[in-house]
Design an enzyme around this catalytic site. Structure first.
Site, PDB file in Angstrom:
ATOM      1  CB  CYS A  76      -0.851  -0.042   1.262  1.00  0.00           C
ATOM      2  SG  CYS A  76      -1.731   1.451   1.626  1.00  0.00           S
ATOM      3  CB  CYS A 107     -10.884  13.975  13.387  1.00  0.00           C
ATOM      4  SG  CYS A 107     -11.975  13.242  14.603  1.00  0.00           S
TER       5      CYS A 107
END
Ligand code: SAH
Length: 495
Positions: free
Chosen positions: A163, A448
């Protein structure tokens, strides 16, 4: 327009989930992987009353913001949403997302917002930033053991061990585990039938210390189910930096990755990492104290929450530190403190920091982190922020400037600064109410989720606070998530 129809679109906007938005006769469609400015042909997948969804079939004229994704499975994988958008455009999108939420949900004027918003802090190299990843194990169509990522919104595993968000060593670790499972016939977990053994591999990496932890989550309550554990460990130990090998027992039929119990197979059961202040600004040089190991050390266990992007975490905390405007004299509350990362980061520049966190294990880690760094001016309390803070100051506490005497020994010192870093759902209203009564001079809100941030700021700004500074920090490049720091100050009129 009906499902499966192929339609031509000009992409004119970006949705909150990163999708491209195109219209047919004014009717909007959300199209995954379409980039603002693209001209595309897309297949309609669903039509609702007010909007529809479509999938890119062909890019006719690519947008100037379209880039080739680095990862070959960027589209099917559910991990990233924005890999095909240039990084500069991603940053624009995120900055604008915060701005629009504050305007629409927070009710702040464009003029005010333009005045207080500072430029988003992006990454120089927005790849390979994650210090933690968990990889599910399963079998492919041919029955071979695979690991990789879940396809978007499903539990189908797409093979992939390299990844571009993760650290390169993940690949070596995962291949070692798969080879071991094949040799020893250790089956991966089968979610449907709740059989098999290896569910996930959680890998954590210390960016400064280069320490590695592997935690194998297994569908069993005994490590012997893993077969010849000695062989597995000796293979994993060959990987440079391996510090800790742990199993986690999770026999539940659940989507939650980790079970509650861990057993250390080898090593110390945690890794250590370091966060340094002041060295990570845009002008920072590579020869900073970060490399020499200065800064605050954090012990990270398999179950602890720790920010996943350590490079940006330093920048985020530096902004929080700057906004807190500490002189060394103040009492600071760090609400939603996790393992005490912000508390310890700020403690050098405050008189005292009190951290509050609901997970007892995290507070144990926070206390341990204070101890290993020999920091004594911090205190940690377990509980919900809304309950601990409210109870501490009680009904009668009147927020005002404390006298000299009070700032000395008095137990309930007026807090100059409150840091808030809640999960996505934001703060409980009772906490905001208590803050508006206790009246700290400054509130630094690390968020967030800019939608709940906007809601909470609106509440505080209706009760005597003013919005002073806002800055987004890109903690999660290639995804739609955005972190931000906001400074509120008690308005002069209401002090
Ligand atoms: N400030 C930390 C952690 C932020 S994540 C850091 O920067 O690393 C948010 C934290 O809030 C999590 O650790 C979560 O367990 C905790 N939490 C969630 N609800 C809470 C509540 N009501 N009161 C206190 N802590 C809470």
């Amino acid at each position: 327009m009906k499902k499966n129809e192929i339609v031509k679109f000009k992409i004119i906007d970006i949705g909150a989930g990163g999708e491209g938005i195109g219209k047919v006769d004014g009717f909007p469609f959300f199209i995954k992987d379409a980039i603002i400015g693209d001209e595309i042909r897309a297949k309609i997948t669903k039509v609702n009353k007010s909007h529809g969804f479509a999938r890119v079939e062909e890019v006719i004229t690519p947008s100037e913001f379209r880039v080739k994704p680095r990862c070959p499975i960027a589209r099917p994988c559910g991990g990233c949403q924005l890999q095909e958008m240039s990084y500069t455009k991603q940053l624009d999108f995120k900055e604008n997302k915060v701005f629009q939420h504050l305007k629409r949900i927070g009710g702040f004027s464009e003029e005010l917002l333009s005045g207080v918003t500072e430029p988003i802090i992006g990454m120089e190299d927005p790849y390979h930033y994650r210090n933690k990843a968990s990889f599910p194990f399963g079998r492919d169509k041919n029955g071979e053991i695979v690991t990789g990522f879940y396809a978007g919104r499903t539990h189908n595993i797409i093979r992939g061990t390299d990844c571009v968000m993760g650290v390169p060593v993940n690949q070596e670790i995962l291949e070692t585990i798969i080879a071991y499972m094949n040799r020893n016939k250790i089956p991966p977990y089968d979610e449907v039938n709740h059989t098999g053994v290896v569910r996930h591999a959680l890998i954590r990496y210390g960016f400064k210390t280069h320490e590695i932890m592997v935690c194998l989550v297994i569908n069993s309550d005994e490590s012997t189910t893993l077969g010849n554990v000695e062989e597995l460990m000796s293979e994993l130990k060959k990987i440079q930096g391996m510090t800790s090998i742990v199993v986690n027992y999770n026999t539940k039929k659940t989507n939650v990755i980790m079970g509650e119990e861990c057993e250390i197979l080898w090593g110390k059961g945690y890794i250590t990492d370091v966060l340094a202040s002041g060295e990570s600004g845009e002008e920072s040089s590579k020869e900073s104290s970060k490399e020499s190991g200065e800064g605050i050390k954090y012990q990270i266990s398999p179950l602890s929450f720790y920010q996943v992007n350590p490079i940006q975490t330093e920048k985020l905390y530096d902004v929080a530190l700057e906004y807190a405007g500490l002189t060394g004299e103040e009492l600071v509350w760090d609400l939603y403190c996790g393992i005490g990362t912000i508390s310890l980061f700020l403690s050098q520049q405050a008189k005292k920091v009190i951290g509050v966190e609901v997970i007892p294990q995290a507070i144990e880690d926070a206390r341990e982190n204070a101890r290993i760094n020999e920091i004594e001016n911090v205190e940690f309390m377990v509980g919900k922020s809304e309950e601990v803070f409210t109870k501490y100051y009680g009904e009668d506490f009147v927020g005002e400037e404390p006298s000299e005497k009070e700032t000395g020994e008095a137990e309930k010192v007026h807090p100059k600064v409150v840091i808030l870093d809640p999960p996505r759902k934001g703060c409980d209203e009772s906490l905001l109410e208590a803050i508006s009564k206790v009246k700290p001079e400054r509130v630094v809100y690390v968020s967030c989720d800019s939608a709940t941030l906007a809601r909470d700021l609106k509440y505080l700004c209706e009760r005597g606070y003013e919005l002073k500074r806002v800055r987004a920090v890109d903690m999660f490049p290639m995804t739609v998530h955005v972190e931000s720091v906001t400074l509120l100050a008690r308005s002069k009129a209401t002090q």
